[in-house]
Design a protein around this motif. Structure first.
Motif, PDB file in Angstrom:
ATOM      1  N   THR A 199     -10.224 -11.207  -0.964  1.00 18.10           N
ATOM      2  CA  THR A 199     -10.311 -11.535   0.464  1.00 18.10           C
ATOM      3  C   THR A 199     -11.732 -11.477   1.012  1.00 18.10           C
ATOM      4  OG1 THR A 199      -9.948  -9.235   1.106  1.00 18.10           O
ATOM      5  CG2 THR A 199      -7.987 -10.614   0.882  1.00 18.10           C
ATOM      6  N   ARG A 247       3.315  -9.950   0.110  1.00 25.11           N
ATOM      7  CA  ARG A 247       2.734  -8.720   0.650  1.00 25.11           C
ATOM      8  C   ARG A 247       3.745  -7.911   1.460  1.00 25.11           C
ATOM      9  NH1 ARG A 247       1.598  -4.456   2.280  1.00 25.11           N
ATOM     10  NH2 ARG A 247      -0.279  -3.794   3.429  1.00 25.11           N
ATOM     11  N   HIS A 257      -6.458  -4.485  -0.081  1.00 21.26           N
ATOM     12  CA  HIS A 257      -6.556  -5.919   0.204  1.00 21.26           C
ATOM     13  C   HIS A 257      -7.899  -6.356   0.765  1.00 21.26           C
ATOM     14  CE1 HIS A 257      -2.350  -6.330  -0.741  1.00 21.26           C
ATOM     15  NE2 HIS A 257      -2.074  -5.327   0.082  1.00 21.26           N
ATOM     16  N   LEU A 429      -2.820 -10.438   4.927  1.00 18.77           N
ATOM     17  CA  LEU A 429      -2.533  -9.346   3.993  1.00 18.77           C
ATOM     18  C   LEU A 429      -2.678  -7.954   4.622  1.00 18.77           C
ATOM     19  CD1 LEU A 429      -4.147 -10.614   0.643  1.00 18.77           C
ATOM     20  CD2 LEU A 429      -1.777 -10.780   1.417  1.00 18.77           C
TER      21      LEU A 429
END
Length: 456
Positions: A199, A247, A257, A429
């Motif tokens: 991410t 998730r 995350h 997430l």
């Protein structure tokens, strides 16, 4: 995204190429071009003495085999912000290596040379994989570069965790729904995150873009002559919603995350992640940097959601538009000699592989084929005689890749687009109430100014 690793591999390969180049090289296409001087970018800096020496040895070998051609290397590397000025000032090298995302705009603007005729004279020119040539081919079929290093994203999975979860390591997921079920099974059986998504550092946007391609979408499109961000589309929403479901509904992605692809790679090697999206060459880092188990490493093609496709990245070699006919011929001969020969010459490929294996460099993981199977396979089989990786573990990737469409990265401001998309992935997430469509719209609005700036 993987330029550093590719650079290292080029260095390893250069060491072996230098020992064989003289006997293995051919003359320039179209016969002796006469005395001609070309400049070639990419000479490693003096701070990398070994790789620099190897590059120069190849230059010498090429010149010896092509006595009419003088090669003058420079340390120039591709830089988007300086390219136009260097071209306008007449300072562009004859041969320059650029990312796959660049040629389409460059040949539309007349910034690189048409090398259709010169490339047609190369060995096996009629056997190039057209998917590999697509980024350097204009709508009329003219060729403006040659691929030198390409990669395709796929699904890396831990075979040992699959077995512990009752999954068949020989039959990895082929669709995103199968990924979801496998992730849930691994999580339930082992407590290990079944699937991990980066991410940060633009890697979340990079992987989300690849996932969107497999849903039939694109992150940028041309509208009224300009390229615009098109994040908020049904394919991208479907890709992001899949992550949301894994998730929050399945709880199969663990709890960490906010990390990039390298962070996840380390966890994968340590057995703390069962699946991730990566390139086959990640195997090198898995084994040599992170101490991962070679036998546990499995690789499949990027799963599909109805569209068999993958994100294609890498570099191509292009030629200056101011090059004369003789310089173009010499430039294409250099590209063939330095980058392509080991892709089609079995003896040369085996020599390179043997030298790499002798240095304990991983040999045998697949790459994107630049030629059709009739040319690629003999060279590939020669390479595999010195394989030191679990070749069979990559078979699902190779089989699936043959059927996939290759889609390049977004052509305009790709890194800015990825950065904006990182935020969308992070939101989905880390916040259970995040709406994928709304997050994609926000990312699209954030990226729009960067795309506009890049096209002025």
């Amino acid at each position: 995204m993987r330029r550093r690793l590719r650079g290292l591999l080029v260095g390893f390969l250069s060491a072996t190429l230098a020992t064989t180049a003289v006997t293995g090289c051919s003359s320039a296409p179209g016969g002796a071009p006469g005395d001609v001087t070309i400049t070639v970018a990419g000479l490693p800096p003096a701070t990398q003495p070994n790789v620099r020496r190897q590059f120069l040895e190849q230059v010498a070998a090429f010149e010896e085999a092509n006595p009419g051609i003088d090669v003058q290397p420079t340390e120039t590397e591709w830089e988007a912000r300086t390219f136009a000025a260097r071209l306008a000032g007449g300072r562009l090298e004859t041969v320059l290596r650029v990312p796959l995302t660049e040629p389409a705009r460059m040949f539309a603007r007349g910034q690189i040379a048409d090398i259709t005729a010169e490339a047609a004279a190369l060995p096996h020119a009629d056997a190039f994989d057209r998917r590999a040539l697509a980024p350097v081919t204009d709508p009329s079929g003219r060729l403006f570069g040659l691929p030198v290093s390409e990669y395709a994203l796929g699904l890396v999975y831990n075979r040992e965790l699959f077995a512990r979860a009752g999954l068949d390591p020989e039959r990895p997921p082929a669709t995103w729904e199968e990924v979801r079920r496998a992730a849930a099974a691994v999580w339930e059986a082992t407590g290990v995150a079944g699937f991990a998504m980066p991410t940060t550092n633009n890697t979340g946007g990079w992987v989300l873009t690849a996932m969107t391609y497999t849903h039939g979408g694109r992150m940028e499109q041309e509208v009224d002559g300009a390229t615009v961000a098109t994040f908020d589309t049904e394919p991208a929403r479907a890709a992001l919603d899949l992550l949301r479901a894994m998730r929050w509904e399945d709880a199969s992605m663990g709890t960490q995350h906010l990390r990039n692809a390298a962070d996840i790679g380390k966890d994968f090697a340590a057995g703390r992640v069962a699946m991730m999206v990566a390139t086959p060459s990640f195997y090198v880092e898995h084994v040599t940097q992170y101490g991962g188990d070679p036998a546990a490493y499995g690789m499949a093609a990027l799963p599909s959601a109805g569209t068999p496709a993958t994100l294609l990245g890498g570099d191509v070699a292009v030629v200056s538009p101011t090059a004369t006919a003789e310089e173009r011929a010499a430039a294409v001969a250099w590209i063939d000699f330095y980058y392509l020969k080991r892709k089609y010459d079995p003896a040369f490929a085996e020599t390179v592989a043997a030298s790499l294996a002798a240095d304990d460099v991983p040999v045998g993981f697949p790459t994107v084929p630049l030629y059709g199977p009739e040319v690629t396979e003999p060279a590939r089989q020669a390479e595999l005689r010195h394989a030191n990786v679990p070749v069979e573990n990559f078979r699902p990737f190779e089989t699936g890749l043959a059927e996939q469409e290759f889609v390049t990265e977004p052509p305009v401001a790709a890194q800015e687009a990825y950065a904006a998309l990182d935020a969308a992935v992070q939101a989905v997430l880390t916040r259970q109430d995040a709406d994928p469509a709304a997050e994609l719209r926000r990312a699209q609005e954030k990226a729009a100014p960067a795309l506009a700036r890049d096209q002025r």
